[in-house]
Design an enzyme around this catalytic site. Structure first.
Site: not given
Length: 515
Positions: A109, A365
Site C-alpha cells: 500500500s 492502490d
C-alpha cells in the site's frame, strides 16, 4: 495555443524518456507526457480545468473485488440482475492502471499510494523516500520526496484534506505527508524505528506539509498519545495537543457527535481522531454501535470545511476506504463487500455535493490474489461452491466460487458446504494456508468524472495519475501545466526541469509555462 504546437512540444519532451533511470521522477514524467500527448490527439483541451480534485482510493479494490462485491450485494438485496453498477462505475470515463512498485511486481500500500500521490515509483514499504536510501534517515532531506500533490497544492495556495478509515499514520493517508520513513514507523516505540534517526509518522503531522492541511480525519489516537494516557508513545508526548497548539485556529474532533455539532468556520483547521487504531469494520459497527463515525460522515464534514473556506485557488481532498483491503487480507468477503458498499455510497454522496468545477478520481492502490473460479449459477451464492457432476471437473468435490491464493480459512473444499456463508466473518477458501492474505499484482480500474476526466482513460502507469492531477491543478512540478497553456503571450515562469528543458525554444516558450 494551437493543438499542433502543443503536440510538437510534447513529442520533444518524450524524447528524454530514455535518458533517465526509473529511480528518477523524470522517467515517470516522460511516460505521463506520452500519455497526455496521446489523449490530446483525440481531444484538444478547450474547457476550463478543474478548480478542485477529490481523490477516492479504495484500498485493495482490485477488479475481482469490484466484480464479486457487485454480485454479493445483489444476492443480499435479492436483485435478479447481478451486475448493478457501483456509483463510480457510472462515471463518464474509465481506464486501467499498472501497479508495480520500484522493486516488486506486486506492490504494497505504501509504494502504491506514493505512485498515485507523488508520481514516484518507490521501494516497497517506504513513504516519502527516494529509492536507494535504505531504512535509516542519515541522509536527511536528500532522501525526501517533496513534489507530491498535497505539498505542491499547499505551495500554490490550495486547501488540502485527508480522510481515512485507517490510522492517519497508516500507509495511504501518510503517503500524503510523511517523509523518509518505513511505513511501520508510525510512532516512537515501533520496532522499525529503533536504532534509526527517523522522525516517526505521528510526529510528522506537526511538520510541513501536514501542519498546513485544512482537514485530517481518521484513526490512530494511540499513536499520538503517551503510555501514561493509554497510548503507545514512550516519549511522553501528546502529538494531538501539540498539533492544537500550533499557530492558527485548530479544532480536534473525537466522536461522531463532535462531527455533527461542529460549526464550520473559514479559518478552521480540523483534526479528527476517532479510534485508538483503525476503525471497526462497518458491518460489525452496525451491530456494536460506538461513537465511531462512518466514512460518509467524515467525508461530508471534510468537504463542508473545504467548501466553506471559499479558497479561490480550490482544494485537493483524498478519501480512503481502507478496510476493503483489511477484510480481503482475512479472506472475509462479506466484510469486504460492506466496506466497498460504504465506499461507493460515500462517492455517490460527495458527488452530489460538488459542482462542475470538481474532478473526481476513483481508483485503488493494489488488488488482491482473489479470483472467481468454477461455473457458479447466477441463482446460487457466489460465496458457496458448486459440485460438478460431469465433465473434466467431476471429482465429487465442491469448487469454491471465490478463491484466495493465500490466507487463513474457516473451511476447505471438502467441507465448505457445511458452513453458513451469510455470517459476517465467513472466510472464503484459500489455496495456500497463511496467516495473512496476499496482494495481487494485476492491473486496476480507474474511474473519473468532471473536467478533463477523459485524460484518465486508457492504459497507464499509476504514476501518471499524479502527473495528470499536477497538470490539471497547475502545480509547479517543473513540467507543463494546463494554466501554462493559457498564459497570455509573454510573462510567466517557464518550466526548468530536465524533461521541460526540451521545451525551451522560441517557438513554444510563449505557449508553455508553469505557474
Amino acid at each position: 495555443m494551437r493543438l499542433s504546437t502543443l503536440l510538437a512540444v510534447l513529442s520533444t519532451a518524450i524524447a528524454v524518456h530514455a535518458q533517465y533511470q526509473q529511480s528518477q521522477i523524470e522517467f515517470w514524467n516522460a511516460l505521463g507526457t506520452e500519455h497526455l500527448q496521446q489523449k490530446l490527439r483525440w481531444k484538444a483541451p478547450g474547457d476550463k480545468g478543474p478548480k478542485n480534485v477529490i481523490f477516492f482510493l479504495g484500498d485493495g479494490m482490485g477488479l475481482s473485488m469490484v466484480t464479486s462485491g457487485r454480485v454479493i450485494t445483489a444476492e443480499k438485496t435479492g436483485r435478479d440482475y447481478r451486475n448493478e453498477k457501483w456509483a463510480f462505475e457510472k462515471f463518464d470515463f474509465s481506464g486501467i492502471l499498472k501497479t508495480s512498485s520500484y522493486d516488486y511486481h506486486t506492490t504494497d500500500s505504501a509504494a502504491g499510494a506514493m505512485a498515485l500521490f507523488t508520481g514516484h515509483k518507490v521501494e516497497q514499504n517506504t513513504l516519502g523516500r527516494l529509492p536507494g536510501f535504505g531504512e535509516k534517515c542519515d541522509k536527511g532531506d536528500a532522501s525526501h520526496i517533496n513534489d507530491g500533490i498535497a505539498e505542491l497544492a499547499i505551495a500554490r495556495g490550495l486547501d488540502v484534506g485527508v480522510v481515512s478509515t485507517t490510522r492517519l499514520t497508516d500507509a495511504t493517508p501518510a503517503a500524503n505527508f510523511a517523509k523518509g520513513v518505513h511505513r511501520l514507523m508510525e510512532h516512537d516505540s515501533s520496532t522499525e524505528i529503533k536504532n534509526t534517526n527517523c522522525t516517526d509518522i505521528a510526529q510528522q503531522i506537526l511538520r510541513h506539509p501536514a501542519d498546513k492541511f485544512k482537514v485530517l480525519m481518521g484513526g490512530g489516537h494511540a499513536f499520538f498519545t503517551p503510555t501514561e494516557e493509554d497510548g503507545l508513545r514512550t516519549d511522553g508526548r501528546n502529538i494531538e495537543k501539540e498539533w492544537q497548539a500550533l499557530p492558527g485556529r485548530r479544532t480536534i474532533l473525537r466522536t461522531v457527535d463532535d462531527i455533527h455539532a461542529h460549526a464550520v468556520n473559514n479559518d478552521d483547521q480540523v483534526l479528527g481522531v476517532f479510534h485508538d487504531k483503525s476503525f471497526n469494520y462497518h458491518l460489525d459497527e452496525l451491530v456494536n454501535k460506538t461513537s465511531q463515525p462512518r466514512l460518509v460522515d467524515m467525508s461530508v464534514k471534510a468537504l463542508e470545511i473545504l467548501q466553506k473556506s471559499n479558497n479561490e485557488n480550490g482544494f485537493y481532498l483524498m478519501i480512503e476506504g481502507g478496510h476493503i483491503d483489511l477484510a480481503e487480507h482475512e479472506n472475509k468477503m462479506n466484510l469486504a463487500t460492506e466496506e466497498l458498499a460504504e465506499f461507493s455510497h460515500t462517492i455517490e454522496t460527495i458527488r452530489g455535493m460538488v459542482g462542475e468545477d470538481t474532478l473526481i478520481v476513483v481508483t485503488a492502490d493494489h488488488g488482491h490474489a482473489l479470483t472467481l473460479p468454477g461455473y457458479v449459477h447466477k441463482h446460487n451464492s457466489i460465496l458457496a461452491a458448486e459440485v460438478e457432476t460431469d465433465g473434466m471437473d467431476a471429482d465429487g468435490l465442491p469448487i469454491p466460487n471465490i478463491l484466495f491464493a493465500a490466507g487463513t480459512s474457516s473451511t476447505n473444499r471438502a467441507n465448505m458446504t457445511d458452513y453458513d456463508q451469510k455470517q459476517a466473518h465467513f472466510q472464503s477458501v484459500a489455496a495456500f494456508p497463511a496467516k495473512w492474505g496476499a496482494h495481487g499484482g494485476e492491473d486496476l480500474g480507474i474511474w473519473t468524472q468532471g473536467p478533463y476526466s477523459w485524460l484518465f482513460s486508457g492504459s497507464m502507469e499509476n504514476t501518471q495519475v499524479a502527473y495528470l492531477i499536477k497538470f490539471l491543478l497547475c502545480l509547479d512540478h517543473k513540467e507543463p501545466t494546463l494554466c501554462g497553456m493559457r498564459k497570455e503571450e509573454g510573462g510567466g515562469n517557464y518550466a526548468t526541469g530536465p524533461v521541460s528543458a526540451a521545451l525551451h525554444n522560441d517557438a513554444v516558450l510563449k505557449a508553455w509555462c508553469v505557474v
